[in-house]
Design a protein around this motif. Sequence first.
Motif, PDB file in Angstrom:
ATOM      1  N   VAL A  86       0.692  -1.302   0.064  1.00 45.01           N
ATOM      2  CA  VAL A  86       0.026   0.174  -0.011  1.00 45.01           C
ATOM      3  C   VAL A  86       0.728   1.131  -0.002  1.00 45.01           C
ATOM      4  CG1 VAL A  86      -1.718   1.237   1.309  1.00 45.01           C
ATOM      5  CG2 VAL A  86      -1.900  -1.122   0.972  1.00 45.01           C
ATOM      6  N   SER A  87       0.668   2.303  -0.907  1.00 45.37           N
ATOM      7  CA  SER A  87       1.265   3.401  -0.775  1.00 45.37           C
ATOM      8  C   SER A  87       0.361   4.522  -1.032  1.00 45.37           C
ATOM      9  CB  SER A  87       2.342   3.536  -2.113  1.00 45.37           C
ATOM     10  OG  SER A  87       1.453   3.380  -3.421  1.00 45.37           O
ATOM     11  N   GLN A  88       0.409   5.480  -0.287  1.00 39.76           N
ATOM     12  CA  GLN A  88      -0.527   6.721  -0.314  1.00 39.76           C
ATOM     13  C   GLN A  88       0.371   7.977  -0.452  1.00 39.76           C
ATOM     14  OE1 GLN A  88      -1.158   5.691   3.852  1.00 39.76           O
ATOM     15  NE2 GLN A  88      -3.523   5.974   3.351  1.00 39.76           N
ATOM     16  N   SER A  89      -0.530   9.043  -0.914  1.00 42.24           N
ATOM     17  CA  SER A  89       0.035  10.183  -1.322  1.00 42.24           C
ATOM     18  C   SER A  89      -0.972  11.061  -0.900  1.00 42.24           C
ATOM     19  CB  SER A  89       0.449  10.663  -2.753  1.00 42.24           C
ATOM     20  OG  SER A  89       0.423  11.686  -3.062  1.00 42.24           O
ATOM     21  N   ILE A  90      -0.774  12.345  -0.054  1.00 42.28           N
ATOM     22  CA  ILE A  90      -1.788  13.507   0.259  1.00 42.28           C
ATOM     23  C   ILE A  90      -1.115  14.639   0.099  1.00 42.28           C
ATOM     24  CG2 ILE A  90      -2.812  14.409   2.286  1.00 42.28           C
ATOM     25  CD1 ILE A  90      -2.830  11.845   3.629  1.00 42.28           C
ATOM     26  N   GLY A  91      -1.919  15.566  -0.677  1.00 46.93           N
ATOM     27  CA  GLY A  91      -1.160  16.609  -1.219  1.00 46.93           C
ATOM     28  C   GLY A  91      -2.161  17.739  -0.858  1.00 46.93           C
ATOM     29  N   PHE A  92      -1.329  18.897  -0.455  1.00 45.55           N
ATOM     30  CA  PHE A  92      -2.125  20.198   0.007  1.00 45.55           C
ATOM     31  C   PHE A  92      -1.490  21.305  -1.162  1.00 45.55           C
ATOM     32  CE2 PHE A  92      -1.691  17.543   3.539  1.00 45.55           C
ATOM     33  CZ  PHE A  92      -3.163  17.866   4.340  1.00 45.55           C
ATOM     34  N   THR A  93      -2.381  22.014  -1.636  1.00 45.97           N
ATOM     35  CA  THR A  93      -2.125  23.063  -2.759  1.00 45.97           C
ATOM     36  C   THR A  93      -2.540  24.593  -2.243  1.00 45.97           C
ATOM     37  OG1 THR A  93      -2.108  21.426  -4.530  1.00 45.97           O
ATOM     38  CG2 THR A  93      -1.972  23.690  -5.205  1.00 45.97           C
ATOM     39  N   TRP A  94      -1.667  25.452  -2.481  1.00 51.73           N
ATOM     40  CA  TRP A  94      -1.942  26.920  -2.145  1.00 51.73           C
ATOM     41  C   TRP A  94      -1.580  27.820  -3.298  1.00 51.73           C
ATOM     42  CZ3 TRP A  94       0.318  23.919   1.709  1.00 51.73           C
ATOM     43  CH2 TRP A  94      -0.469  23.835   2.994  1.00 51.73           C
ATOM     44  N   TYR A  95      -2.101  28.788  -3.574  1.00 55.59           N
ATOM     45  CA  TYR A  95      -1.894  29.686  -4.700  1.00 55.59           C
ATOM     46  C   TYR A  95      -1.388  30.807  -3.886  1.00 55.59           C
ATOM     47  CZ  TYR A  95      -4.681  26.343  -6.914  1.00 55.59           C
ATOM     48  OH  TYR A  95      -4.827  25.086  -7.848  1.00 55.59           O
ATOM     49  N   LEU A  96      -0.105  31.620  -4.658  1.00 57.41           N
ATOM     50  CA  LEU A  96       0.361  32.664  -4.152  1.00 57.41           C
ATOM     51  C   LEU A  96       0.598  33.454  -5.286  1.00 57.41           C
ATOM     52  CD1 LEU A  96       2.267  30.243  -2.746  1.00 57.41           C
ATOM     53  CD2 LEU A  96       2.486  32.098  -1.326  1.00 57.41           C
ATOM     54  N   ARG A  97       0.770  34.947  -4.943  1.00 61.00           N
ATOM     55  CA  ARG A  97       0.525  36.191  -5.798  1.00 61.00           C
ATOM     56  C   ARG A  97       1.781  36.824  -5.639  1.00 61.00           C
ATOM     57  NH1 ARG A  97      -3.203  39.726  -4.918  1.00 61.00           N
ATOM     58  NH2 ARG A  97      -3.703  38.635  -2.946  1.00 61.00           N
ATOM     59  N   PRO A  98       2.508  37.523  -6.396  1.00 62.64           N
ATOM     60  CA  PRO A  98       3.652  38.111  -6.290  1.00 62.64           C
ATOM     61  C   PRO A  98       3.196  39.559  -5.755  1.00 62.64           C
ATOM     62  CG  PRO A  98       3.984  37.413  -8.433  1.00 62.64           C
ATOM     63  CD  PRO A  98       2.451  37.014  -8.063  1.00 62.64           C
ATOM     64  N   VAL A  99       3.978  40.056  -4.987  1.00 62.21           N
ATOM     65  CA  VAL A  99       3.809  41.481  -4.332  1.00 62.21           C
ATOM     66  C   VAL A  99       4.653  42.411  -4.871  1.00 62.21           C
ATOM     67  CG1 VAL A  99       2.408  40.844  -2.140  1.00 62.21           C
ATOM     68  CG2 VAL A  99       4.836  41.245  -2.205  1.00 62.21           C
TER      69      VAL A  99
END
Length: 179
Positions: A86-99
Amino acid sequence: MARFARWAFLVALLSCRSVAAQDVRVLASVDRNTVGMDETVTYTLEIQGSGIGAVVRPEPPDAEGLVLSQPFPSQSSQTSIVNGVVSQSIGFTWYLRPVREGNARIAPVRVRVGDRDFVSEAIAVKVVPHGSGRPPAARQDPFAAFRTPTLDPGAPAPAAAPAAADHFIRVTPSKPAAL
């Protein structure tokens, strides 16, 4: 003998648990390392392994020269079983804007997996005045067909409505008679 068997079982159980816990990897990535002032950076934190226990949602990454577009990440998960492994993968994604233009940096993120803490690596991003030429993902308006056309001469022409001859429905009953 029974005492030795229990002891051997306990040692085997603990060694399997520690091997599984060591199999966890935390990877951080961005969709591009050079971004224009009018673009966004997609930052993904991925936890992979066969010994993934309970994963606590990490805090958003701290960044210099970039700001979050939203405070909560989108989350994905994948589980696969190949030859009984068994192999698992959990991903968290954020979006960033340049300042601002120049060098930006996304700081390491700490994530708790089971009873252990893992830390990702920092990522450098270069912010340039204009985009990289890669067009942003096109977002289609799901309600565009219901809107009245605008009179703006610079606006694209509205799509033509389908003709009545373009629609065809054939209904076939599953049984010849109703019961």
